[in-house]
Design a protein around this motif. Structure first.
Motif, PDB file in Angstrom:
ATOM      1  N   VAL A  76       0.823  -1.205   0.000  1.00  0.00           N
ATOM      2  CA  VAL A  76       0.000   0.000   0.000  1.00  0.00           C
ATOM      3  C   VAL A  76       0.860   1.259   0.000  1.00  0.00           C
ATOM      4  CG1 VAL A  76      -1.724   1.317   1.299  1.00  0.00           C
ATOM      5  CG2 VAL A  76      -1.907  -1.175   1.151  1.00  0.00           C
ATOM      6  N   GLU A  77       1.820   1.328   0.932  1.00  0.00           N
ATOM      7  CA  GLU A  77       2.607   2.553   1.080  1.00  0.00           C
ATOM      8  C   GLU A  77       3.979   2.222   1.650  1.00  0.00           C
ATOM      9  OE1 GLU A  77       2.493   6.734   3.635  1.00  0.00           O
ATOM     10  OE2 GLU A  77       0.874   5.284   3.874  1.00  0.00           O
ATOM     11  N   ARG A  78       5.004   2.781   1.047  1.00  0.00           N
ATOM     12  CA  ARG A  78       6.380   2.656   1.552  1.00  0.00           C
ATOM     13  C   ARG A  78       6.569   3.754   2.598  1.00  0.00           C
ATOM     14  NH1 ARG A  78      12.087   4.098  -0.275  1.00  0.00           N
ATOM     15  NH2 ARG A  78      13.220   2.124  -0.359  1.00  0.00           N
ATOM     16  N   ILE A  79       6.784   3.346   3.859  1.00  0.00           N
ATOM     17  CA  ILE A  79       6.825   4.355   4.920  1.00  0.00           C
ATOM     18  C   ILE A  79       8.228   4.788   5.301  1.00  0.00           C
ATOM     19  CG2 ILE A  79       4.560   3.782   5.854  1.00  0.00           C
ATOM     20  CD1 ILE A  79       6.042   2.343   8.162  1.00  0.00           C
ATOM     21  N   VAL A  80       9.237   3.983   4.989  1.00  0.00           N
ATOM     22  CA  VAL A  80      10.601   4.373   5.328  1.00  0.00           C
ATOM     23  C   VAL A  80      11.575   3.521   4.524  1.00  0.00           C
ATOM     24  CG1 VAL A  80      10.900   2.763   7.264  1.00  0.00           C
ATOM     25  CG2 VAL A  80      12.167   4.922   7.261  1.00  0.00           C
ATOM     26  N   GLU A  81      12.756   4.093   4.280  1.00  0.00           N
ATOM     27  CA  GLU A  81      13.870   3.311   3.773  1.00  0.00           C
ATOM     28  C   GLU A  81      14.887   3.243   4.897  1.00  0.00           C
ATOM     29  OE1 GLU A  81      15.896   3.388  -0.267  1.00  0.00           O
ATOM     30  OE2 GLU A  81      17.193   4.659   0.983  1.00  0.00           O
ATOM     31  N   ALA A  82      15.329   2.048   5.204  1.00  0.00           N
ATOM     32  CA  ALA A  82      16.252   1.882   6.328  1.00  0.00           C
ATOM     33  C   ALA A  82      17.289   0.822   6.005  1.00  0.00           C
ATOM     34  CB  ALA A  82      15.479   1.482   7.580  1.00  0.00           C
ATOM     35  N   GLY A  83      18.431   0.962   6.670  1.00  0.00           N
ATOM     36  CA  GLY A  83      19.482  -0.045   6.611  1.00  0.00           C
ATOM     37  C   GLY A  83      19.644  -0.680   7.981  1.00  0.00           C
ATOM     38  N   GLN A  84      20.050  -1.947   8.005  1.00  0.00           N
ATOM     39  CA  GLN A  84      20.265  -2.660   9.267  1.00  0.00           C
ATOM     40  C   GLN A  84      21.514  -3.523   9.133  1.00  0.00           C
ATOM     41  OE1 GLN A  84      18.162  -2.859  12.335  1.00  0.00           O
ATOM     42  NE2 GLN A  84      20.169  -3.614  12.968  1.00  0.00           N
ATOM     43  N   TYR A  85      22.589  -3.124   9.825  1.00  0.00           N
ATOM     44  CA  TYR A  85      23.781  -3.962   9.890  1.00  0.00           C
ATOM     45  C   TYR A  85      23.492  -5.154  10.803  1.00  0.00           C
ATOM     46  CZ  TYR A  85      26.688  -0.138   8.041  1.00  0.00           C
ATOM     47  OH  TYR A  85      27.246   0.845   7.259  1.00  0.00           O
ATOM     48  N   PHE A  86      23.871  -6.338  10.362  1.00  0.00           N
ATOM     49  CA  PHE A  86      23.766  -7.522  11.223  1.00  0.00           C
ATOM     50  C   PHE A  86      24.509  -8.671  10.557  1.00  0.00           C
ATOM     51  CE2 PHE A  86      20.547  -8.522   8.191  1.00  0.00           C
ATOM     52  CZ  PHE A  86      20.264  -9.872   8.276  1.00  0.00           C
ATOM     53  N   ARG A  87      24.610  -9.762  11.274  1.00  0.00           N
ATOM     54  CA  ARG A  87      25.186 -10.986  10.719  1.00  0.00           C
ATOM     55  C   ARG A  87      24.064 -12.006  10.542  1.00  0.00           C
ATOM     56  NH1 ARG A  87      30.767 -11.802  10.571  1.00  0.00           N
ATOM     57  NH2 ARG A  87      31.935 -10.054  11.453  1.00  0.00           N
ATOM     58  N   LYS A  88      23.987 -12.567   9.339  1.00  0.00           N
ATOM     59  CA  LYS A  88      23.008 -13.611   9.073  1.00  0.00           C
ATOM     60  C   LYS A  88      23.332 -14.830   9.932  1.00  0.00           C
ATOM     61  CE  LYS A  88      22.033 -14.439   4.806  1.00  0.00           C
ATOM     62  NZ  LYS A  88      22.144 -14.702   3.367  1.00  0.00           N
ATOM     63  N   SER A  89      22.408 -15.782   9.978  1.00  0.00           N
ATOM     64  CA  SER A  89      22.599 -16.963  10.820  1.00  0.00           C
ATOM     65  C   SER A  89      23.841 -17.760  10.417  1.00  0.00           C
ATOM     66  CB  SER A  89      21.353 -17.848  10.810  1.00  0.00           C
ATOM     67  OG  SER A  89      21.007 -18.196   9.489  1.00  0.00           O
TER      68      SER A  89
END
Length: 147
Positions: A76-89
């Motif tokens: 319906v609506e894109r509310i934010v663009e964000a990045g998330q640093y993390f390590r996959k499993s």
């Protein structure tokens, strides 16, 4: 690709793969659709994931919801663009960068779910704030609640 908002901390000297993604917020009966992922240690995420090949974020969102939950959604609506640093499993360092979308549930057919380690759970939004693994996801839920 520099996101509007960046969450998590990059470890010094570690190269992070930038991974285009799309995640979604679907509300039903005052609850938020989340997935409980059972890998090494169980955790909660918003449904969504990587944008594959030439997919748009909207196409990836629809595909990921179906694979993880059996739910057919309409972005319906894109509310934010964000990045998330993390390590996959598997330990791979990634920076998930992409949109968080409000989406509408069209249908739910658990038989269409293909990811055995993902389970659809409906959480109260405040519970989701505390339980979601990624800060970016919790931020998006908080932003939606404040609307």
């Amino acid at each position: 690709m520099t996101p509007a908002l960046q969450f998590g901390r990059a470890e010094a000297g570690v190269g992070y793969l930038v991974r285009p993604t799309a995640f979604g917020l679907v509300f039903h009966d005052e609850r938020l659709a989340c997935v409980r992922v059972t890998r090494d240690a169980p955790y909660h995420d918003l449904p969504g994931g990587a944008v594959d090949g030439d997919e748009t974020e909207e196409q990836a969102l629809v595909r990921e919801f179906l694979e993880e939950t059996g739910m057919t959604v309409e972005p319906v609506e894109r509310i934010v663009e964000a990045g998330q640093y993390f390590r996959k499993s598997d330990g791979q360092p990634v920076n998930n960068v992409g949109g968080v979308w409000i989406a509408r549930m069209i249908a739910l057919d658990p038989a269409r779910k293909v990811e055995a380690d993902h389970e659809l759970v409906w959480l109260h939004p405040r519970t989701a704030l505390a339980e979601l693994r990624h800060e970016a996801h919790a931020w998006a839920v908080a932003a939606w609640l404040r609307r």
